[in-house]
Design a protein around this motif. Structure first.
Motif, short mmCIF file in Angstrom:
data_model
loop_
_atom_site.label_atom_id
_atom_site.label_comp_id
_atom_site.label_asym_id
_atom_site.label_seq_id
_atom_site.Cartn_x
_atom_site.Cartn_y
_atom_site.Cartn_z
N THR A 96 0.84 -1.07 -0.06
CA THR A 96 0.01 -0.07 -0.15
C THR A 96 1.00 1.20 -0.09
O THR A 96 2.07 1.13 -0.01
CB THR A 96 -0.97 0.15 1.24
N ASN A 97 0.18 2.30 -0.05
CA ASN A 97 0.92 3.65 -0.22
C ASN A 97 0.42 4.76 0.90
O ASN A 97 0.01 5.61 0.64
CB ASN A 97 0.62 4.20 -1.52
N PRO A 98 0.40 4.30 2.19
CA PRO A 98 0.19 5.13 3.26
C PRO A 98 1.17 6.21 3.29
O PRO A 98 2.36 6.21 2.83
CB PRO A 98 0.10 4.44 4.34
N THR A 99 0.89 7.45 3.73
CA THR A 99 1.77 8.67 3.40
C THR A 99 3.18 8.47 4.20
O THR A 99 4.07 9.11 3.63
CB THR A 99 1.22 9.96 4.25
N LEU A 100 3.15 7.82 5.37
CA LEU A 100 4.51 7.70 6.00
C LEU A 100 5.31 6.50 5.67
O LEU A 100 6.46 6.49 6.13
CB LEU A 100 4.22 7.70 7.60
N ALA A 101 4.72 5.36 4.88
CA ALA A 101 5.43 4.13 4.76
C ALA A 101 6.18 4.18 3.59
O ALA A 101 5.92 3.51 2.38
CB ALA A 101 4.54 3.05 4.53
N ILE A 102 7.02 5.27 3.15
CA ILE A 102 7.93 5.26 2.25
C ILE A 102 8.93 3.97 2.22
O ILE A 102 9.48 3.64 3.25
CB ILE A 102 8.99 6.50 2.21
N PRO A 103 9.01 3.42 1.02
CA PRO A 103 10.02 2.10 1.02
C PRO A 103 11.40 2.51 1.52
O PRO A 103 11.91 3.50 1.09
CB PRO A 103 9.84 1.81 -0.40
N GLN A 104 11.84 1.74 2.14
CA GLN A 104 13.34 1.70 2.69
C GLN A 104 14.05 0.70 1.99
O GLN A 104 13.98 -0.70 2.41
CB GLN A 104 13.43 1.52 4.17
#
Length: 832
Positions: A96-104
């Motif tokens: 998913t693409n929640p605002t704070l879950a930028i891929p690391q």
């Protein structure tokens, strides 16, 4: 492996993926993935980054932070990396693409060479994972073909793994770290984490973290590397055990002495993991620990040695002084900010340091200023030096950029560090460090300006002359005149001899011995040795150089004159450039351009664990060598025979452009001469058969070139005593394989890319066979070789398959000139 059996193994080892039919339906399963939006998980993020995941391993709960592998790009998405990363998945098992879950990103295969849209990742039937760009060029490979690989997966800890039929790991990303560690991952001795230059620019910075025998160390990569963090574990090492560091839940554990099984010798305590954790070496030199909570949070700075953060090499850039987190330049007169609005980018000298104007070198004194590392005592000069001696040592060494002095209560006894490259400095607080320090920064001044150094002139004492008898005075005078005449005659002879070199047209810069002694830091960094001398690393201004010092006399001097005369008058892109020379009394030195990738031998013999060269790079290297030799043989006023062509004399620059080096054995051949007489010389294994007659032409280089081509294509030495019986001598093996039509057996098996270009490789082997003809008249010219390599000409078809001499009385058991191993190869970054 037949496709159905391959798919069986693929799904057997992908239980999570197999349970998600909407992600990977059997009908659409492929082992070739194209980098485009059609990949199973194509997600864009608010920061402009994007992922196209191929593999997804959900965490045990079935949602939340999970590991995936696929294509990743930062904003703007113009280039992509094949990577392993942490993403957030919902309860339906979708990313998913929640605002704070930028891929690391925790690992990348190709951060040196990003790929474009529509690049491909191929999991080949023979078990190799291959990344190719849009133009089909090989970018990266696991090189696991023929190792019985049957599946690829991402583990719950984020390890990308290729396994065999016994479910044993054949290749794993954990053994090839980039800039990050995840829970359960270890760094073995010699491995390193290398920071990216920034979060958006995926190129390696100068900062790296590595494991040495005594623990964990962090360096800024200069020449030599400069230390900014270390752990330090002393004691007796266990035999046959290498130090390693493991990222465990709650600690970074260092295993070095192995005194108790399973127990670390030292730990750096970390907060226990409540969720996914990873640590990354970042562009500022900090190793930071991150954890997913409601978003990604930095929970600890693992290497935060000092709270003000001034103890890092790039915190204020080069020459910048850090004080309570603020950056400034040493002096407005001699330094200016690189960027007025970003003081942390460092400072630049108003006038660059020049070794040609060493008389203008002076020292700018900075009290209560220390280096970022408070002086690495292992890299400093011997303890007990005085401040005055420290300063003078820097002034005597052109490459020295500063004298950094650390002391207790007396400036006559302390530690002195003379870096050749300056990173960040910091204000010293004696109440914290418990010592005093001063920095003396070298600056370049115009000779007429006031000096920064106080100089004193001592008046000489009067000299009393006692005059004896007239006869005694006459005899003394006569003796002096005789000595002067002898001295003048000797100096005249030496000057005449050395002035010969100045008569050579187009002669490069002439240096004094003192200038080169300073430029090479007293000849302290040896790159290698061979031929008639040793090679040392050096620096003139901002340019790195390789200085060849002839260690012998007599014949060495003769070779020196030949080399200067030859190279000084020829110029070609594929010949190592001669920058200058020294003919100062008995000293004979050559100054060459520095070739950062060293000599060819270290790239084709696999002794340094380098990644196998792809076919295009090997082909380019062979073409470069041929062009350089073609110029020497056919385009110069006199034909020049090199006489010692071998991989150790082929140097590579940062783009793997090959350049021919070492003309110390060269022989000039007048255009009206068909051959010359000369003594046998060169290197066993590369000598053409006509050396036995001492009648040679430039065709001896073509034979040697044929040997080198075989070594490049086959990935091994011509004379390799580690090979099975019958395979020690590559050219004899070539002769046998050619007669039974099995040339493909010789192609380098270390590289899957070579196997993909087998037809081209066979064509080049046939070119080598043409060059290896015993009858020199049947060998091609180098200009013909260039045409074959460029595809403008075909290889001669009527080739004699006998490449080695079989004349009784002059052959060894193997049937060639000399089966003794050649001189040990040097890892040179300069000519031999």
């Amino acid at each position: 492996m037949p496709p159905p059996l391959f798919f069986f193994f693929f799904f057997f080892f992908f239980p999570t993926l197999h349970s998600q039919p909407f992600d990977y339906p059997i009908a659409n399963l492929s082992t070739l993935w194209t980098n485009d939006p059609s990949l199973p998980h194509h997600v864009s993020y608010p920061d402009g980054s994007s992922i196209r995941a191929i593999l997804l391993r959900l965490n045990p709960s079935g949602f939340g932070p999970s590991f995936a592998a696929g294509f990743f790009c930062t904003s703007p998405c113009a280039s992509f990396f094949f990577a392993a990363f942490v993403v957030y998945a919902n309860s339906g098992g979708r990313i998913t693409n929640p605002t704070l879950a930028i891929p690391q990103v925790v690992w990348s295969a190709n951060r040196h060479r990003p790929v474009q849209e529509n690049a491909t990742l191929h999991f080949t039937p023979n078990g190799d994972l291959v990344l190719k760009d849009l133009d089909g060029g090989l970018v990266w490979s696991t090189n696991t073909s023929s190792r019985n690989v049957v599946s690829m997966s991402v583990s719950e800890s984020g390890n990308l793994v290729l396994v065999d039929r016994n479910n044993l790991a054949v290749w794993q990303s954990f053994e090839h770290p980039t800039d990050a560690l995840v829970l359960g991952q270890s760094l073995s001795q010699g491995m390193r984490l290398t920071a990216n230059t920034s979060s958006t620019n995926w190129t390696e910075s100068d900062l790296y973290l590595t494991v040495l025998s005594d623990g964990l160390h962090a360096f800024v990569d200069s020449s030599p590397p400069q230390l900014y963090f270390q752990t330090g574990i002393s004691g007796t090492k266990a035999e046959n055990r290498s130090t390693y560091v493991s990222f465990l839940n709650g600690s970074l554990a260092i295993f070095a002495l192995f005194l108790q099984p399973g127990e670390p010798d030292m730990v750096i305590s970390l907060p226990p993991a409540d969720s996914v954790q990873y640590m990354r070496l970042e562009s500022d030199g900090h190793l930071r620990l991150y954890e997913w909570r409601t978003d990604w949070k930095m929970v600890m700075d693992v290497l935060n040695v000092f709270p003000d953060n001034c103890a890092y090499p790039t915190v204020c850039g080069q020459y910048g002084i850090c004080s309570n987190g603020q950056c400034s330049c040493p002096s407005a007169e001699y330094f200016r900010p690189v960027n007025d609005r970003q003081a942390n980018l460092g400072c630049a000298a108003v006038t660059s340091i020049s070794c040609q104007s060493i008389q203008g070198h002076q020292l700018l004194a900075l009290d209560n200023v220390s280096y970022f590392n408070y002086i690495d005592l292992d890299a400093a000069l011997p303890q007990g030096i005085s401040e005055t001696s420290c300063k003078q040592a820097c002034l005597n060494n052109c490459s020295c950029k500063a004298a950094l002095f650390q002391y207790g209560g007396n400036v006559s006894h302390g530690s002195c560090f003379l870096p050749s490259q300056i990173f960040s400095l910091q204000t010293n607080r004696p109440e914290v460090t418990h010592y005093n320090s001063s920095a003396f920064i070298k600056v370049q001044v115009i000779p007429s300006t006031s000096s920064l150094r106080n100089s004193t002139t001592e008046k000489g004492a009067g000299v009393g002359v006692v005059v004896g008898s007239s006869l005694g005075a006459f005899l003394v005078l006569l003796s002096i005149v005789a000595l002067v005449l002898v001295f003048v005659r000797r100096r005249s002879r030496e000057a005449s001899e050395e002035d010969f070199l100045d008569q050579v047209p187009g002669m490069p810069t002439r240096f004094t011995f003192e200038e080169l002694r300073v430029a090479t830091w007293e000849f302290s960094t040896k790159l290698g040795e061979g031929g008639f001398g040793s090679v040392f690393e050096g620096k003139i201004g901002d340019d790195r150089i390789a200085v060849k010092r002839l260690d012998g006399i007599g014949q060495g001097k003769k070779e020196f004159l030949a080399e200067v005369e030859t190279i000084g008058s020829v110029h070609h892109f594929n010949l190592v450039r001669l920058i200058g020379f020294c003919a100062d009394r008995s000293h004979r030195l050559l100054v060459y351009e520095y070739m950062c990738n060293g000599s060819l031998d270290k790239w084709i013999y696999y002794r340094d664990e380098n990644v196998p060269l792809d076919w295009q790079t090997r082909h380019k290297i062979m073409t470069d060598i041929a062009k350089g030799l073609s110029y020497l043989h056919e385009e110069c006023r006199q034909r020049i025979a090199h006489l010692d062509i071998k991989p150790q004399n082929i140097l590579l620059d940062d783009k793997f452009t090959a350049k021919v080096s070492d003309f110390g054995l060269s022989k000039l051949i007048d255009r009206d001469q068909s051959h010359v007489m000369t003594r046998m010389r060169g290197t066993p294994g590369y000598l053409a058969p006509e050396w036995l007659t001492s009648i040679i032409t430039e065709k001896v280089d073509i034979y040697s070139f044929g040997v080198v081509v075989m070594e490049i294509v086959c990935g091994r030495k011509n004379l390799d005593h580690s090979q099975p019986e019958g395979g020690v001598h590559l050219i004899s093996l070539l002769q046998d394989k050619a007669k039974i039509g099995r040339l493909l057996d010789l192609v380098d098996h270390h590289s899957n890319d070579m196997q993909l270009h087998e037809n081209e490789a066979i064509r080049i082997i046939k070119l080598a066979m043409w060059c290896l003809q015993i009858d020199s008249s049947r060998r091609p010219s180098m200009s013909m070789v260039v045409k074959v390599l460029e595809g403008a000409m075909d290889v001669e078809t009527s080739i004699d398959y006998n490449f080695v001499i079989t004349t009784p009385g002059i052959t060894s058991k193997a049937g060639y000139l000399d089966d003794s191993p050649p001189p040990s190869a040097s890892l040179l970054s300069g000519p031999r």
